[in-house]
Design a protein around this motif. Structure first.
Motif, PDB file in Angstrom:
ATOM      1  N   ASN A 139       0.608  -1.239   0.119  1.00 56.63           N
ATOM      2  CA  ASN A 139      -0.547  -0.078  -0.389  1.00 56.63           C
ATOM      3  C   ASN A 139       0.554   1.294  -0.194  1.00 56.63           C
ATOM      4  O   ASN A 139       0.314   2.294   0.224  1.00 56.63           O
ATOM      5  CB  ASN A 139      -1.254  -0.002   1.164  1.00 56.63           C
ATOM      6  N   ARG A 140       2.450   1.368  -0.508  1.00 59.82           N
ATOM      7  CA  ARG A 140       2.701   2.558  -0.479  1.00 59.82           C
ATOM      8  C   ARG A 140       3.610   2.282  -1.772  1.00 59.82           C
ATOM      9  O   ARG A 140       3.977   1.763  -2.743  1.00 59.82           O
ATOM     10  CB  ARG A 140       4.408   2.796   0.914  1.00 59.82           C
TER      11      ARG A 140
ATOM     12  N   THR B 229       0.097   6.015   0.860  1.00 54.76           N
ATOM     13  CA  THR B 229      -0.290   5.848   0.879  1.00 54.76           C
ATOM     14  C   THR B 229      -1.645   5.586  -0.011  1.00 54.76           C
ATOM     15  O   THR B 229      -1.993   6.308  -0.364  1.00 54.76           O
ATOM     16  CB  THR B 229      -0.804   5.253   2.416  1.00 54.76           C
TER      17      THR B 229
END
Length: 242
Positions: free
Chosen positions: A34-35, A59
């Protein structure tokens, strides 16, 4: 811009943007755990955003606006490769922030205070700011305005300028904001080819956004009222802004 009966629905591409970043289109986002490491430009101009430093990656897939994905920022930064932003331009930003702190939304410059470029930011709980710098020191070489009245939460912002304080205009959720001069110099025009920083200044950890970015659209012209309102209506329907 009026569409003929039977014409295709309006999209930002109808007006040929210079840059279009859309967090709801998750196919344009490259991420791991999710980065976000990359965010692809939908304008067709290849002005893609990227972040290679782990601690500065925003994010994705954690927050939504109107049921659509957004990118979350908190001392994070994503950077668009260098491109020309002309003096006359119109910038649309959909975002959310409840913070009263000073926060950079976007900055087309390494640091607007001391470099040629442009900045759009939150300056307080009740005001935004927007400005151009044409030289080494903003106070002597720039035009900058405080824009009121900001309210907390999710909004769409429109900034429009022609390279001078007189032409600088802004709207929150399609309602005109009142501008008050911070710097009002008469020193030519500002065409800058530089990186486009989203969520903070270059390098990060300086004036970070405490919130989310949903969409950014940039046009290298001062759009007509009709065209500006078409983009604003598109964003309102999409993101459910006030």
């Amino acid at each position: 811009m009026l569409l003929a009966v039977g014409a295709a629905p309006f999209t930002p591409l109808s007006l040929s943007p210079k840059l279009w970043l859309d967090a709801s289109d998750t196919a344009t986002i490259t991420s791991s755990a999710n980065r976000v490491s990359a965010w692809a430009d939908k304008s067709g101009n290849g002005n893609n955003a990227a972040q290679g430093t782990a601690g500065l990656k925003p994010t994705t897939n954690t927050t939504t606006m109107n049921g659509k994905n957004v990118l979350d920022f908190s001392s994070n930064l994503i950077v668009v490769s260098s491109f020309l932003l002309s003096s006359a331009n119109t910038v649309f930003i959909v975002f959310t922030s409840a913070s009263a702190a000073a926060q950079i939304l976007i900055e087309h410059s390494a640091n607007w205070n001391t470099n040629l470029g442009q900045v759009h930011n939150i300056s307080s709980a009740t005001a935004y700011a927007s400005g151009y710098n044409r030289g080494a020191t903003a106070a002597a070489n720039g035009d900058n305005a405080s824009l009121t009245t900001r309210t907390s939460g999710a909004h769409q912002l429109t900034f429009q300028g022609g390279g001078s304080y007189a032409t600088l205009l802004a709207w929150q959720d399609a309602a005109a904001l009142t501008k008050t001069p911070v710097y009002n110099n008469t020193c030519g025009v500002s065409n800058a080819t530089t990186t486009f920083n989203i969520g903070d200044r270059a390098g990060g950890g300086v004036v970070p956004l405490a919130g989310s970015i949903a969409e950014i659209i940039v046009y290298n012209s001062a759009l007509s009222t009709t065209d500006r309102q078409a983009v604003e209506a598109y964003q309102k329907a999409k993101w459910g802004t006030p």
